[in-house]
Write a protein that holds these residues in place. Structure first.
Motif: not given
Length: 459
Positions: A334-351
């Protein structure tokens, strides 16, 4: 945070009646006339989140009305009852009827009692809940306490939560559950864990590799790896001030694997658990690692530094390589890794990423049933070539802005070879706007869903 459940026999617990616009007319008609008139005088209309305490003839609270969304509402929030602890007067309460999901409602109530009070006095709500029939109060308490641990660690600012303090929190957890603990610190990392050392060497606070082990060695091996970047300046590829503002949460992966480990150990699951946390501060100094530097990783793969702000995958790589060496049955990072994940799915839905179809199906189902949202993204093989470097085996930051979360996952996959199954989750670790049961600030993400997965497999 301890249990919010009232275990003693309580005969006068205040009932909480859940209502929707559809059920309100029938519930209202059954109220005593004075209570019905009081509700009408206060304009109670069963709107989601609306709360009204109805008085008894002696001035005490007879019951509480609380509005929910309709069952069919597309944005129905099963954690809506998590708002109740902040709305109710002190007392002992019980659910008079079933909300949409009574177990999640009880969990939300417990999660809603959390307050971060290390620096500013915040009294926890003086409310207790009689456990609803059929709900495992011990398991709900276990999950709520683990969430509180993750939230506390993430909410603590970096001046009080550096690599040493994070190691201290892990050691405290190990001591509480009789787990083994080891920590490799500073220059001792350079030979065996060169990527961890490279990221953390510029800080006055020495980097560490935290290693916790628990359980019977004969049981299936489950290894958790959490990104522990206690503050991320971006390194020489310096972040702007706005990007640096929340970087105290960049150890959210570590906080969440510790929360998950706490649940596993408290539930006494039949696993041989190992927790690995590379704890560093990505700082700026004359000895900071530089763009286009090349380092040989623990696995022997040479890595060219395309961007010093893509440091999380570097420290995870060495830790994953160590974890992979003992061929665990299940390896999770588990890691707080990429802004790309937030752009794609927002803060509430981790990939999440995995090539194990059974694991993918199980974790997706449990993420839904636990209201711990996760969404599968692909380890897209065609993008693996984007990691190519002209100087080294791979680069940590491909040029271009496409598929940043996927390429990060593909980078980490290079360091996992022998584990029977691998799961990677790119979490945010933060709730930017308060929601019922989820206050603004550090958040426990993915840990509850994974705990349920482990409980099903290794109870």
């Amino acid at each position: 945070m301890s249990s919010v459940f009232e275990t003693a026999l309580v005969t006068d617990a205040i009932p909480i009646t859940f209502v929707t616009k559809t059920t309100w007319d029938a519930i209202r008609s059954e109220l005593p006339a004075p209570a019905r008139q009081f509700a009408e005088a206060n304009g109670f209309a069963a709107k989601p989140g609306k709360c009204l305490a109805l008085p008894a003839s002696d001035g005490s609270i007879a019951q509480v009305l609380f509005g929910l969304e309709e069952d069919s509402h597309k944005a129905r929030d099963p954690f809506r009852p998590g708002a109740l602890p902040g709305l109710l007067p002190p007392g002992v309460y019980r659910f008079a009827n079933a909300p949409h999901d009574i177990r999640l409602a009880a969990l939300a109530f417990a999660l809603g009692c959390y307050r971060f009070s290390r620096y500013r006095k915040k009294e926890a709500p003086e409310v207790r809940l009689v456990p609803p029939e059929g709900v495992d109060a011990a398991d709900i308490t276990r999950m709520a306490n683990a969430a509180a641990l993750a939230r506390d660690l993430i909410n603590t600012p970096s001046n009080d939560m550096g690599p040493a303090e994070l190691a201290g929190a892990a050691q405290e957890l190990a001591t509480r559950f009789g787990a083994g603990f080891n920590c490799i610190t500073g220059a001792a990392l350079e030979q065996g864990f060169p990527l961890i050392h490279a990221v953390g060497m510029a800080s006055a606070r020495a980097p560490r590799l935290i290693d916790l082990t628990w359980g019977d060695p004969a049981h299936p091996k489950v290894t958790l790896v959490g990104k522990g970047v206690c503050f991320d300046t971006g390194g020489l590829d310096l972040k702007p001030s706005s990007g640096m503002l929340l970087m105290k949460k960049d150890m959210g992966g570590a906080a969440n694997v510790l929360a998950l480990a706490q649940m596993v150990m408290d539930a006494k699951l039949k696993v041989r658990l190992r927790v690995l946390i590379p704890a560093v501060e990505n700082a700026v100094a004359s000895n900071a690692f530089r763009p286009l530097d090349v380092f040989r990783s623990r696995k022997g793969i040479t890595v060219e530094i395309g961007n010093t702000d893509a440091e999380g995958r570097l420290v995870l790589a060495d830790a994953l390589a160590l974890a992979d060496e003992e061929k665990p049955d299940l390896l999770i990072d588990l890691g707080t890794l990429t802004g790309a994940a937030r752009v794609a799915l927002g803060p509430d839905l981790p990939p999440f990423y995995t090539n194990d179809e059974t694991l993918a199906g199980d974790i997706a189902a449990l993420a839904k049933s636990e209201n711990d949202p996760l969404w599968r993204l692909p380890l897209w093989p065609a993008y693996d070539a984007w990691l190519d470097s002209k100087t080294a085996d791979i680069t940590n930051a491909p040029s271009g802005g496409f598929a940043g979360s996927i390429t990060c996952a593909l980078f980490l996959q290079r360091f996992v070879e022998h584990a029977k199954a691998w799961l990677h989750v790119d979490i945010y670790g933060w709730t930017p706007t308060a929601k019922p049961g989820r206050p603004e600030g550090g958040e426990c993400q993915a840990a509850r869903a994974i705990y349920k997965l482990l409980s099903q497999r290794y109870a």
